[in-house]
Design a protein around this motif. Structure first.
Motif, PDB file in Angstrom:
ATOM      1  N   MET A  96       2.475   5.721  14.252  1.00  0.00           N
ATOM      2  CA  MET A  96       1.584   4.874  13.448  1.00  0.00           C
ATOM      3  C   MET A  96       1.542   5.413  12.027  1.00  0.00           C
ATOM      4  N   HIS A  97       1.539   4.541  11.076  1.00  0.00           N
ATOM      5  CA  HIS A  97       1.638   4.953   9.681  1.00  0.00           C
ATOM      6  C   HIS A  97       0.261   5.082   9.043  1.00  0.00           C
ATOM      7  N   LEU A  98       0.259   5.734   7.894  1.00  0.00           N
ATOM      8  CA  LEU A  98      -0.972   5.841   7.125  1.00  0.00           C
ATOM      9  C   LEU A  98      -1.466   4.446   6.753  1.00  0.00           C
ATOM     10  N   VAL A  99      -2.767   4.291   6.772  1.00  0.00           N
ATOM     11  CA  VAL A  99      -3.342   3.005   6.392  1.00  0.00           C
ATOM     12  C   VAL A  99      -3.437   2.959   4.870  1.00  0.00           C
ATOM     13  N   HIS A 100      -2.928   1.925   4.274  1.00  0.00           N
ATOM     14  CA  HIS A 100      -3.024   1.743   2.834  1.00  0.00           C
ATOM     15  C   HIS A 100      -4.100   0.708   2.545  1.00  0.00           C
ATOM     16  N   LYS A 101      -4.953   1.009   1.604  1.00  0.00           N
ATOM     17  CA  LYS A 101      -6.086   0.145   1.343  1.00  0.00           C
ATOM     18  C   LYS A 101      -5.758  -0.861   0.252  1.00  0.00           C
ATOM     19  N   LYS A 102      -6.318  -2.004   0.350  1.00  0.00           N
ATOM     20  CA  LYS A 102      -5.996  -3.072  -0.599  1.00  0.00           C
ATOM     21  C   LYS A 102      -6.639  -2.831  -1.950  1.00  0.00           C
ATOM     22  N   ILE A 103      -5.995  -3.344  -3.004  1.00  0.00           N
ATOM     23  CA  ILE A 103      -6.558  -3.287  -4.351  1.00  0.00           C
ATOM     24  C   ILE A 103      -7.379  -4.547  -4.576  1.00  0.00           C
ATOM     25  N   ILE A 104      -8.583  -4.348  -5.086  1.00  0.00           N
ATOM     26  CA  ILE A 104      -9.455  -5.480  -5.345  1.00  0.00           C
ATOM     27  C   ILE A 104      -9.296  -5.913  -6.800  1.00  0.00           C
ATOM     28  N   ALA A 105      -9.021  -7.197  -7.025  1.00  0.00           N
ATOM     29  CA  ALA A 105      -8.927  -7.723  -8.391  1.00  0.00           C
ATOM     30  C   ALA A 105     -10.310  -7.692  -9.030  1.00  0.00           C
ATOM     31  N   VAL A 106     -10.395  -7.128 -10.231  1.00  0.00           N
ATOM     32  CA  VAL A 106     -11.704  -6.976 -10.877  1.00  0.00           C
ATOM     33  C   VAL A 106     -11.626  -7.410 -12.330  1.00  0.00           C
ATOM     34  N   ASP A 107     -12.787  -7.641 -12.895  1.00  0.00           N
ATOM     35  CA  ASP A 107     -12.932  -7.906 -14.317  1.00  0.00           C
ATOM     36  C   ASP A 107     -13.220  -6.581 -15.002  1.00  0.00           C
ATOM     37  N   GLU A 108     -12.289  -6.088 -15.800  1.00  0.00           N
ATOM     38  CA  GLU A 108     -12.420  -4.753 -16.372  1.00  0.00           C
ATOM     39  C   GLU A 108     -13.540  -4.642 -17.396  1.00  0.00           C
ATOM     40  N   SER A 109     -14.086  -5.779 -17.834  1.00  0.00           N
ATOM     41  CA  SER A 109     -15.171  -5.703 -18.817  1.00  0.00           C
ATOM     42  C   SER A 109     -16.474  -5.231 -18.183  1.00  0.00           C
TER      43      SER A 109
ATOM     44  N   HIS B  37      -9.317   3.418  -1.894  1.00  0.00           N
ATOM     45  CA  HIS B  37      -7.915   2.995  -1.998  1.00  0.00           C
ATOM     46  C   HIS B  37      -6.988   4.143  -2.403  1.00  0.00           C
ATOM     47  N   VAL B  38      -7.401   4.958  -3.390  1.00  0.00           N
ATOM     48  CA  VAL B  38      -6.501   6.015  -3.905  1.00  0.00           C
ATOM     49  C   VAL B  38      -6.644   7.330  -3.155  1.00  0.00           C
TER      50      VAL B  38
END
Length: 471
Positions: free
Chosen positions: A1-14, A391-392
């Motif tokens: 079984m592989h490492l679980v990679h977490k999803k990136i959430i789209a955000v408003d950087e402001s 995530h990171v």
């Protein structure tokens, strides 16, 4: 079984606290003065409560990200305490510029020369802040009238060894202090043989005198000495000159911070010699300089603050200082590179631009609180920050969040927030109280979070996860 990679959430950087403009203005108004939210990490000798928590949960050899670092001295102090791969991030471009300039004053490459008045400038294994140095030792010896090897041996009541020291080219206390382990072992053996020979001569002399007086044959000088001869010169406790010499050298090495067994305290610079320096640490009026070839020297005399070496010019290169750890994130470089030992990048905490499972540890100190100050909107940003950290961070990693403690009305909000189950993160949480140094009875809180699988029934491969940890 592989490492679980977490999803990136789209955000408003402001959306980041009150926005980058606010923090830029604040840091400009503070004119680059360092500011630490809540508590200082401090020097290792202080062993602050925050340092105890960081040392317990954050591995020194791991890759560490500090989110919302601002102008804090924490990463700088952690680096001095043995943490060699720290990436600071902040949304404020002003903070990044200020701290990069500060780091360049600490890490770089400079040429110094030893002053004409300094006959010997000795390197130490570590820059013992506030401690005496071997330069000071020789000043102390000189004030006691000890300027030669013979005077030093007299002070130690070991003057009987002077002929042997001259024969072995040990001409000063310094020569004795820097004897490597194998040389020291041989030298101690030579002392024992030297004393045994003296004992044999003394015994033969007494025998000759006794034979002359009584006409009885007692012992011939050429006979081998017995065990008693080996203790010639020993005190009433059986301590021999070699044992006393070894003990005195050990005391001086500890006093000076020498570590001969590991190669420390071995370098010596003389008047006019060039010294290439790659790190500078201030300690009050003193500055400790790390030499390119290893070891630390002091810029000024510890007793008079007179210069021992002077700055000549800056040399190219040296910043950022590089570690020996390979970069685990292929996005940041087209070729395999090493990680910077201490670096600073402008980055929004709501969009951490790194591959999944990159960092062994993530630290935030006050950053979560700056979001929550905005109310509902800030809480949404805080949740996004936690998703980004999850995530990171490696599955085996630690997320350390420094925030308010028990007396604060928002304490419960921190725990509820960390335990929020929206499918973007999940933590196993430990808490540690951090007493406020200036306010007895009150404390901040360290929330130590270990990532957990977010999907029901999901299991992480522990062996593969452990193999991914930087060692």
């Amino acid at each position: 079984m592989h490492l679980v990679h977490k999803k990136i959430i789209a955000v408003d950087e402001s959306k980041y606290g009150s926005g980058p403009a606010y923090w830029d203005q604040r840091y400009m108004e503070e004119d680059g003065h360092p500011y630490d939210w809540f508590q200082r990490y401090g020097h290792k000798d202080e062993n602050t409560e925050l340092r105890k928590v960081i040392r317990e949960y954050v591995p020194a050899k791991g890759y560490i990200m500090v989110v919302g670092a601002g102008t804090s001295r924490m990463s700088e102090e952690m680096n001095a305490d043995g943490y060699r791969t720290i990436l600071n991030t902040d949304v404020s471009g002003v903070a990044v510029r200020l701290m990069t300039a500060r780091y360049k004053e600490i890490f770089g490459k400079w040429l110094y020369t030893v002053t004409p008045g300094c006959r010997r400038l000795y390197a130490r294994r570590e820059p013992e802040m506030g401690a005496t140095t071997d330069t000071q030792l020789f000043q102390i010896l000189e004030r006691q009238g000890i300027a030669t090897l013979t005077e030093w041996l007299l002070a130690l009541d070991l003057n009987i060894l002077a002929p042997l020291f001259r024969q072995k080219a040990v001409g000063s206390p310094r020569d004795a202090l820097v004897l490597k382990p194998d040389k020291m072992a041989n030298f101690l053996s030579d002392i024992d043989k030297f004393m045994a020979a003296l004992g044999k001569e003394e015994k033969a002399s007494r025998a000759a005198a006794t034979e002359s007086a009584s006409g009885a044959l007692v012992m011939k000088a050429e006979e081998e000495p017995d065990d008693g001869d080996l203790l010639f010169g020993a005190d009433e406790n059986g301590v021999t000159p070699s044992m006393r010499f070894q003990e005195e050298v050990g005391k001086l090495r500890e006093f000076l911070g020498f570590d001969v067994e590991r190669g420390g305290g071995m370098r010596v610079f003389t008047s006019g010699e060039a010294v290439v320096v790659v790190e500078r640490r201030e300690d009050g009026a003193q500055t400790h300089l790390r030499c390119a070839g290893g070891g630390w020297v002091v810029e000024k005399s510890p007793t008079t603050l007179e210069p021992l070496c002077v700055f000549q010019k800056q040399l190219p290169g040296g910043y950022p200082p590089m570690s020996t750890v390979l970069n685990p994130d292929p996005k940041t470089s087209a070729v395999q590179t090493f990680l910077a030992s201490l670096d600073y990048k402008q980055m929004n905490g709501l969009a951490l631009d790194y591959e999944p499972d990159t960092f062994d540890s993530v630290i935030v100190k006050g950053t979560l609180d700056s979001f929550l100050a905005k109310g509902v909107a800030g809480r949404n940003d805080a949740l996004t920050l936690l998703e980004q950290i999850y995530h990171v961070l490696k599955p085996t990693g630690k997320f350390v969040c420094i925030s308010h403690g028990g007396e604060h009305p928002d304490l419960l909000n921190r725990l509820v927030l960390l335990k929020e189950d929206l499918g973007g993160f999940k933590w196993a949480i430990e808490t540690r109280a951090l007493p406020k140094p200036q306010v007895p009875g009150q404390f901040h809180k360290a929330y130590v979070c270990t990532p957990q699988p977010v999907k029901a029934g999901e299991i992480w491969d522990v062996e593969e996860a452990q193999a991914a940890v930087v060692t």
